[in-house]
Design a protein around this motif. Structure first.
Motif, PDB file in Angstrom:
ATOM      1  N   LYS A  50      -3.866 -42.356  32.580  1.00 32.76           N
ATOM      2  CA  LYS A  50      -3.737 -42.941  31.559  1.00 32.76           C
ATOM      3  C   LYS A  50      -1.911 -42.347  30.907  1.00 32.76           C
ATOM      4  O   LYS A  50      -2.066 -43.004  30.048  1.00 32.76           O
ATOM      5  N   TYR A  60      -6.614 -44.903  23.269  1.00 35.34           N
ATOM      6  CA  TYR A  60      -7.761 -45.185  23.613  1.00 35.34           C
ATOM      7  C   TYR A  60      -8.700 -44.906  22.431  1.00 35.34           C
ATOM      8  O   TYR A  60      -8.768 -45.198  21.084  1.00 35.34           O
ATOM      9  N   ASP A 215     -12.659 -47.974  30.501  1.00 36.81           N
ATOM     10  CA  ASP A 215     -11.588 -47.196  30.068  1.00 36.81           C
ATOM     11  C   ASP A 215     -10.876 -48.096  29.215  1.00 36.81           C
ATOM     12  O   ASP A 215     -10.464 -49.098  29.684  1.00 36.81           O
ATOM     13  N   TYR A 217      -7.955 -49.742  26.064  1.00 38.61           N
ATOM     14  CA  TYR A 217      -7.219 -49.161  24.666  1.00 38.61           C
ATOM     15  C   TYR A 217      -6.135 -50.210  24.450  1.00 38.61           C
ATOM     16  O   TYR A 217      -6.213 -51.023  24.814  1.00 38.61           O
TER      17      TYR A 217
END
Length: 228
Positions: A50, A60, A215, A217
């Protein structure tokens, strides 16, 4: 438009600026977001490094889990007080949606005002309702919830607030899943925030298996100091 930025017009109408989905976490893609004004969403494998993502101004927003259910794995209910109808109003959908999506990533993005986050879901629901992709779920003859979908994907579910927490969600959602399977699908899937434990537990109890995580973002390459 490059191969790395995919326009997201459904969010442009909500935020009043160009909006994009970023298709890769590669450096070239991240640089494109520095050079292009607007809002960006990037979904990546949780194991991806990341550091370069953060260096380019992303932050995030959420982790999304994908529950999946095969036709022969669905837990069903035989009680006849649960039913399905297509006869429901959009106003009913709106009333059932209040507070239903507060765990969503836009409600948790501090740049987005609560009313904007709420309106984003209402706009999406209106699109689905007008496309005929909403079922109304009934309990003892009265509309108790709605179930919005596209193909084999369960997208949004809302329930009458006075009926929440009474154990009705499982049989109602199961009934709607039965209908989707009757359309010829062999597998159903949905997407749930990792912090939405009640929803994950419900789908798990209905026979869904947790198959994938991403995830999410966000990045705002725009002046959003006063919120959007």
């Amino acid at each position: 438009m490059t191969n790395y930025l995919r326009e997201a017009p459904w969010d442009r109408r909500n935020f009043g600026m160009d909006t994009y989905e970023v298709t890769s976490p590669e450096e070239e893609a991240l640089k494109e977001t520095d050079e292009t004004p607007g809002h960006f969403t990037l979904k990546v494998d949780p194991m991806v490094n990341k550091e370069p993502i953060l260096e380019h101004g992303f932050f995030y927003a959420d982790t999304l889990i994908t529950p999946v259910c095969k036709k022969d794995q669905l837990v069903t209910f035989s009680e006849n007080q649960f039913g399905i109808t297509r006869d429901g109003s959009f106003d009913t959908i709106v009333s059932f949606s209040e507070g239903a999506f507060k765990m969503g990533r836009y409600h948790r993005d501090f740049h987005v005002k609560t009313e904007t986050a709420e309106q984003r879901y209402i706009n999406w629901l209106r699109d689905l309702y007008e496309a005929g992709q909403v079922m109304f779920l009934t309990y003892e003859g009265e509309i108790a919830a709605y179930y919005a979908y596209q193909d084999n994907s369960i997208l949004l579910i809302g329930m009458d607030e006075k009926l929440r927490g009474k154990g009705l969600a499982k049989p109602l959602v199961s009934k709607a899943c039965e209908v989707l399977f009757s359309y010829g699908h062999e597998e159903l899937k949905t997407s749930v925030s990792a912090i939405n434990f009640p929803s994950m537990q419900m789908f798990y109890s209905l026979g869904f298996k947790m198959k994938r995580a991403v995830d999410v973002y966000h990045k705002w390459n725009a002046d959003v100091s006063d919120g959007v």
